[in-house]
Structure formats: structure tokens, C-alpha cells
Design an enzyme around this catalytic site. Sequence first.
Site: not given
Length: 533
Positions: A205, A274
Amino acid sequence: MSNLTAQLHWWQGAVIYQIYPRSFQDTSNNGVGDLKGIINRLDYIKELGVDAVWISPFFKSPMKDFGYDISDYRDIDPLFGSLADFDELIKQAHQRDIKIVIDQVLSHTSDQHPWFLESREDKNNAKADWYVWADANDDGSPPNNWLSIFGGCAWQWEPRRCQYYLHNFLTQQPDLNFHNEEVRNAVLDNVEFWLQRGVDGFRLDAINFCYHDKALRDNPAKPKHLRQGRGFSEDNPYAFQYHYYNNTQPENLAFMQAIRSLMDKYPGAVTLGEISSEDSLATMSEYTSGGNKLHMGYSFELLTKDYSPSYIRTTVETLESQMTEGWPCWAFSNHDVERVASRWSKDGVVNTEQVKMLHALLATLRGSVCMYQGEELGLGEAEISFEQLQDPYGITFWPNFKGRDGCRTPLPWSNNSEFGGFSNATPWLPVVDAHKSVAIDKQQADSNSPLVHCQQFLAWRKQIDTLLYGDITFIQSDDHILAFERSFEGKTVSCYFNLGSESQPLALSGTVIKENHYANATLNGFGYVIIEH
């Protein structure tokens, strides 16, 4: 199998199905999905034909950002189950030849994490330098102009230390100080904990947010005409700056190498980063270069409102020109943006034929695929009232931006049950009637449904090495059709997609190997055709 194919990794060309566990399947009857729910639905996932599942965070958390604020990286939040449940999930998935990829949130923790609770006490404790702390300016104002993605200043005053701490996201998500070697080592130890439990990889993330500029330089202003959302509301002040200094720092590349060195100790384990930066495509290329950093990267570049053939072509071609070594991964939906069936539809009205075409388009671009739960059903964005909102992002920016709850509502398993077969209790977010009308059991019984189309297309794709591994070259076409060739080991297929609702003349040579709404040299609205040469 050719020699070249044998050298490829399982994740190259894989379809990765994202599960948002809160909204997948509830077995404890508390209105929130759990790990046992995923176990109970593994046969559905297997039938769908995906290669892996990516599970959004299920770690211990105060749930201020629904799991992306972690207070214990090595345990399961009781809301989702236990470590024993997770071990059983790994076992059951692997028995079905399904890989398990889990979210890792490395750049920040919860403000309830023991590291932060110690760090905030004073400037001399063992964890004093584990977070990004800074003195106030002489007038008491924050140390610089950095902004939080969730709105407002990215600095929060902590009276115990009489200093500010950095939070690129919620106030309750303080940023770790990756300039500190102890922090980096502790983070990697947490990652290895899950590798030792048998996970097959990690979705990382906000991975470009790990480092900050040590000098705390101000971000420069961005001209108004260049302000646009990439996964955040366009009226969010965050879009008013070039974010040159609060993320994507050069030191982060060495940390990507450290992650890769750890992953290489566990053959087959993969990283998917990401990335959201000022030039996300360039950062994706940089972070996957050299064979010693991330395995794959994905960004928000196809999670926008722009659905034109020219935009999609330009985006993919730009990445292809830059990413000469790494492996791309494309997504049309995830848990942070409006569902693609609504976002790319006309006036927000879901068109099932367009949904089928998007299944095929996503699965034929070069790279791996991230498919968000419900995308196979063609679920549109759920209409949520302000009173039903859970997302702090939506609550802050309502009504101009309604937040992320509309794409996070529970998966509808059954058409006839009160809560769509998701739970026997009132769900944490509502199961809307529009979703129950296209529930999984109803679509499974309809050979013409988006679900059946998705299953059949993914099964067919597995047999076509050219689509799994081939290069991509775009073909000149009109304003409504997106066309490209995929080539691998001397074989070429051409793919044509009508992104509009009107029929288009399209005379093609070669053998049609897959089509929907193509006949008599005409590609009907939202049709596609794949030709073998």
C-alpha cells in the site's frame, strides 16, 4: 510448454482477485465479513478462474481507516478471526491452486501501535526517532505546507513531545521515519513473519510514501488547470500542490531493493506496489527496474473518469515506453474509487454488454490483472446516504465527494435474502437493491450474465500464451475503437474493442478466435473481437 514460457513466473499474466474482507462474506453474524467467509467461498473464487486473491488488511486495528491503520502487524483483528483461521485459509487456498497475496501497509501505522505510543511520550525514548517529528515554526505553525490526502494539514501537534508528527493520510495514521535503519529492519521483520506463514506475496500500500524529504522543504503550488484527482477528490486541497517532497524520495529505491532481497529468499513470492506520485507511470517503471526492486507496480492511471480510446492507448503506451524491464499490472476498479461499471458508463447507468467488454479489455492488456470483487458481476456504485456513511474521507468531503463506501458495500450472494446472502445480521454497509437484483446466484443461472462471461473469458485466456505473456503494439483506429496486437513466440493476435454504444464498421482479415457482437464486418456497440493471424 516452450522454454521461454517455462522461465516465466506464476504472477506474470496472472489474474489477481481483490477481496475487501469486511464486505465479502460474514460467518460470525456481526455484519462484517471475515476470514472464514473467504474460506467458505474459495470454490466460487476457483470457479471464477483467477490465479490469486489479494486480501485487503485484516490485522489488528482501531479501524479508523478500516484496517489501513495497523496497531499489530503480526496478529488478526478479532473482527476477522484468528491466526488459526488465516493458516486454514492459506491451506485451503493452496489446495485449490489459489495463491494468497496480502496487503502490507508499511509507510505508516495506527496511532495506537505500541511503537507510536512510546515514540510520542518524549524525545529521548527508544522509539523517539521512529516517526517523523518536527518542531513548530516560531509562530507555532506546522513545519511546512504539506497536506494530507484526507484533507487539511499533514501535521498534527502532540503535546507530550511539544512537536508535530507527519500523517500523509488520517491524523490517526502517523508516518514512520524510514531514514531510521531500526525502522526499516523492524518493518522487514514484520513482512517476513507472513512469508514464514506461507503467503505468496504482498500488495504494498502507498509504497512510494515510505520516505520524506529530510529537509522538510515546502511543496510547490500546482497551477489550477493541472489539478486533477488520481484516486482523490478533485476539490481536495491535496491537488493544489506538486508532491515532490512528502513522498517518492530517491532513498526509497534502496528500500525497494531491501524488500526484493527478502522476497528472493522465498522463491515464487511476489510484490505488487501501489504507486501514486506526480508521474506514477515513470515511478512504476523506476520501482520495477533492474530485476532487484518490486516485481510489479500499478497506479491509478486507469482508475479515472477518462474512458476514451486515446487516453487508454496513451497511458499504456507511455508505460510501455518507460517500463522496459518490469512487469505491469492493470486495474479498472478497487476499494478506493467509484466502480468502473458506473464510472465508465453513460450517466452512471450500468450496461451489461459494456461490462463484458471491459472484462475482455482488462484481461487482454499486457501484464497482470487486478480485478476487484463484484467487478465480475458488473456491480455499479451503490447509492449511500450521508447517514449510512462509514468512510471518514466521504464524511469530510460530502456532498461534493461521497467517499469510498459506494464501492465497498457487501457482495450480493443471494437475490432473495434480506442482506443478499452476505450476513444474517445488518451489514456494516447496506446491500442495495440494485446489487441484489444481479446477485451471484441469479447470474450463475444465466448463461448470458456478466459473471458467466467473465468465467468463460478467463478460462479461455489461460489457453492463449500470446495474451498471457505477449508484447503489445497499438493499431491505428477511429475515435471509438481501441485496437492493439499481442505477439509472443512468433504468434500474433489482434484485439479490437468498441468503447462506444454505436456500431462501427470493421473489416478484418484472419481467424476470429473470440468475439462478442461482431458480425458481417461490423463491431456492434460495446462489442469486441480477437483475431488470430
